[in-house]
Design an enzyme around this catalytic site. Structure first.
Site, PDB file in Angstrom:
ATOM      1  N   ARG A  83      -5.931   1.077   4.053  1.00  0.00           N
ATOM      2  CA  ARG A  83      -4.936   1.494   3.398  1.00  0.00           C
ATOM      3  C   ARG A  83      -4.572   0.732   2.140  1.00  0.00           C
ATOM      4  O   ARG A  83      -4.432   1.027   1.038  1.00  0.00           O
ATOM      5  CB  ARG A  83      -3.897   1.570   4.089  1.00  0.00           C
ATOM      6  CG  ARG A  83      -3.353   0.506   5.015  1.00  0.00           C
ATOM      7  CD  ARG A  83      -2.077   0.859   5.961  1.00  0.00           C
ATOM      8  NE  ARG A  83      -1.676  -0.208   6.763  1.00  0.00           N
ATOM      9  CZ  ARG A  83      -2.182  -0.619   7.792  1.00  0.00           C
ATOM     10  NH1 ARG A  83      -3.514  -0.172   8.171  1.00  0.00           N
ATOM     11  NH2 ARG A  83      -1.440  -1.534   8.318  1.00  0.00           N
ATOM     12  N   ASN A  99       2.518   5.778   8.995  1.00  0.00           N
ATOM     13  CA  ASN A  99       3.817   5.597   8.227  1.00  0.00           C
ATOM     14  C   ASN A  99       4.647   6.873   8.344  1.00  0.00           C
ATOM     15  O   ASN A  99       5.604   7.411   8.848  1.00  0.00           O
ATOM     16  CB  ASN A  99       3.755   5.124   6.890  1.00  0.00           C
ATOM     17  CG  ASN A  99       3.400   3.906   6.459  1.00  0.00           C
ATOM     18  OD1 ASN A  99       2.902   3.646   5.618  1.00  0.00           O
ATOM     19  ND2 ASN A  99       3.552   2.766   7.481  1.00  0.00           N
ATOM     20  N   HIS A 156       0.578  -5.492   2.563  1.00  0.00           N
ATOM     21  CA  HIS A 156       1.282  -4.698   3.576  1.00  0.00           C
ATOM     22  C   HIS A 156       2.939  -5.284   3.425  1.00  0.00           C
ATOM     23  O   HIS A 156       3.140  -6.316   2.986  1.00  0.00           O
ATOM     24  CB  HIS A 156       0.573  -5.106   5.072  1.00  0.00           C
ATOM     25  CG  HIS A 156      -0.749  -4.506   4.852  1.00  0.00           C
ATOM     26  ND1 HIS A 156      -1.174  -3.338   5.261  1.00  0.00           N
ATOM     27  CD2 HIS A 156      -1.736  -5.153   4.723  1.00  0.00           C
ATOM     28  CE1 HIS A 156      -2.647  -3.327   5.229  1.00  0.00           C
ATOM     29  NE2 HIS A 156      -2.962  -4.477   4.723  1.00  0.00           N
ATOM     30  N   GLY A 157       3.501  -4.513   4.297  1.00  0.00           N
ATOM     31  CA  GLY A 157       5.200  -4.640   3.935  1.00  0.00           C
ATOM     32  C   GLY A 157       5.334  -6.422   4.610  1.00  0.00           C
ATOM     33  O   GLY A 157       6.034  -7.042   3.984  1.00  0.00           O
ATOM     34  N   HIS A 165       0.760  -1.375   0.018  1.00  0.00           N
ATOM     35  CA  HIS A 165      -0.008   0.116  -0.013  1.00  0.00           C
ATOM     36  C   HIS A 165       0.799   1.384   0.283  1.00  0.00           C
ATOM     37  O   HIS A 165       2.017   1.121   0.493  1.00  0.00           O
ATOM     38  CB  HIS A 165      -1.048  -0.029   1.087  1.00  0.00           C
ATOM     39  CG  HIS A 165      -0.160   0.039   2.443  1.00  0.00           C
ATOM     40  ND1 HIS A 165       0.515   1.167   3.232  1.00  0.00           N
ATOM     41  CD2 HIS A 165       0.097  -0.912   3.431  1.00  0.00           C
ATOM     42  CE1 HIS A 165       1.116   0.845   4.289  1.00  0.00           C
ATOM     43  NE2 HIS A 165       0.877  -0.356   4.439  1.00  0.00           N
ATOM     44  N   GLY A 166       0.194   2.268  -0.512  1.00  0.00           N
ATOM     45  CA  GLY A 166       0.955   3.551  -0.341  1.00  0.00           C
ATOM     46  C   GLY A 166       1.157   4.022   1.028  1.00  0.00           C
ATOM     47  O   GLY A 166       0.573   3.498   2.141  1.00  0.00           O
ATOM     48  N   THR A 211       1.996   0.461  13.151  1.00  0.00           N
ATOM     49  CA  THR A 211       0.655   0.506  12.753  1.00  0.00           C
ATOM     50  C   THR A 211      -0.124  -0.849  12.965  1.00  0.00           C
ATOM     51  O   THR A 211      -1.135  -1.061  13.543  1.00  0.00           O
ATOM     52  CB  THR A 211       0.486   0.896  11.502  1.00  0.00           C
ATOM     53  OG1 THR A 211       1.176   1.917  11.098  1.00  0.00           O
ATOM     54  CG2 THR A 211      -1.011   1.065  10.750  1.00  0.00           C
ATOM     55  N   GLY A 212       0.577  -1.907  12.398  1.00  0.00           N
ATOM     56  CA  GLY A 212      -0.187  -3.408  12.588  1.00  0.00           C
ATOM     57  C   GLY A 212      -1.578  -3.451  12.158  1.00  0.00           C
ATOM     58  O   GLY A 212      -1.988  -3.173  10.934  1.00  0.00           O
ATOM     59  N   GLU A 236      -1.626  -6.861   7.702  1.00  0.00           N
ATOM     60  CA  GLU A 236      -0.427  -6.660   8.110  1.00  0.00           C
ATOM     61  C   GLU A 236       0.167  -7.410   9.424  1.00  0.00           C
ATOM     62  O   GLU A 236      -0.932  -7.883   9.972  1.00  0.00           O
ATOM     63  CB  GLU A 236      -0.077  -5.031   8.525  1.00  0.00           C
ATOM     64  CG  GLU A 236       1.356  -4.727   9.263  1.00  0.00           C
ATOM     65  CD  GLU A 236       2.584  -4.824   8.299  1.00  0.00           C
ATOM     66  OE1 GLU A 236       2.698  -6.062   7.971  1.00  0.00           O
ATOM     67  OE2 GLU A 236       2.934  -3.904   7.528  1.00  0.00           O
ATOM     68  N   ARG A 237       1.305  -7.427   9.893  1.00  0.00           N
ATOM     69  CA  ARG A 237       1.944  -8.223  11.158  1.00  0.00           C
ATOM     70  C   ARG A 237       1.028  -7.370  12.365  1.00  0.00           C
ATOM     71  O   ARG A 237       0.965  -6.270  12.261  1.00  0.00           O
ATOM     72  CB  ARG A 237       3.214  -8.155  11.131  1.00  0.00           C
ATOM     73  CG  ARG A 237       3.717  -8.556  12.360  1.00  0.00           C
ATOM     74  CD  ARG A 237       5.407  -8.306  12.456  1.00  0.00           C
ATOM     75  NE  ARG A 237       6.157  -8.640  13.432  1.00  0.00           N
ATOM     76  CZ  ARG A 237       7.287  -8.261  13.974  1.00  0.00           C
ATOM     77  NH1 ARG A 237       8.177  -7.704  13.021  1.00  0.00           N
ATOM     78  NH2 ARG A 237       7.770  -8.643  14.962  1.00  0.00           N
TER      79      ARG A 237
END
Length: 225
Positions: free
Chosen positions: A80, A35, A177-178, A29-30, A41-42, A107-108
């Site tokens: 997001r 961020n 997500h990352g 995501h952007g 965030t998670g 996300e994690r």
């Protein structure tokens, strides 16, 4: 009769070409509001910043410049990632594409770190401890997930839902997500638990994979600006 055979052959060749592509695109995501604020965030649900909106649109433009289009999409249960997908598809003129949302691609979960400023967390727990939580493979933060836990959540979903679509020849895009995408890149790029934690995925940069029939990678492109 000859015309009929030629038409069937053309359809067959088209289907074969589509299956041979086995296209899978992954996009982080952007940039999100958290961020920008340097917060863990998670599973919290902030939206994209103006920069993040621009990154998502640029991702769509890069995909369009390659002449890519999609048959199906997957995203997480978080805003997001969903809005990144919407912006990409709008750039491609595919706003009606069927997209499946699932928290398996979230996300994690950072547990007790969620919502904390990363610098403040370092002051509270120490640089080494926070680095261990962020960059180790199998040490979770309090109340949260390790990267290993995230991999264990994401990979079954990929194997059961995403990969079969790709192998059927459905051109597939995943906006997530990352860390959830790290789980997929770990498998696709054959990375190890030692190497995957240090691998960074930039926001809004598409990874374009074309898979072989055995689900391994035939080619990979990173669509940077």
């Amino acid at each position: 009769m000859n015309g009929s055979r030629a038409a069937r052959r053309q359809r067959f060749d088209s289907q074969e070409k589509q299956v041979s592509e086995r296209l899978l695109v992954l996009v982080r995501h952007g940039q999100s509001d958290w961020n920008l604020k340097n917060l863990f965030t998670g599973w919290k649900d902030p939206d994209l910043t103006e920069q993040g909106i621009g990154e998502a649109k640029a991702a769509g433009q890069r995909l369009k410049a390659l002449g890519l289009s999609f048959d199906t999409g997957f995203t997480s249960d978080l805003t997001r990632a969903q809005n990144t997908m919407k912006l990409i598809l709008a750039e491609l003129g595919q706003s009606n594409l069927p997209v499946t949302r699932d928290q398996a691609l979230n996300e994690r979960d950072y547990g007790d770190l969620s919502g904390l400023n990363k610098d403040e967390a370092r002051k509270k727990w120490g640089e080494d401890q926070v680095h261990l939580w962020r960059r180790s493979y199998d040490v979770p933060p309090p109340g949260g997930e390790s990267l290993k836990d995230t991999v264990a959540r994401v990979l079954p979903y990929y194997n059961q839902e995403v990969l079969p679509a790709v192998l059927r020849g459905e051109r597939t895009i995943v906006a997530a997500h990352g860390n959830s995408l790290r789980a997929l890149v770990m498998v696709l790029d054959r990375l190890t638990p030692k190497t995957i934690p240090s691998m960074e995925l930039a926001t809004g940069v598409p990874l374009v994979y074309r898979l072989k029939a055995d689900s391994t990678v035939g080619s990979k492109q990173v669509l940077t600006a």
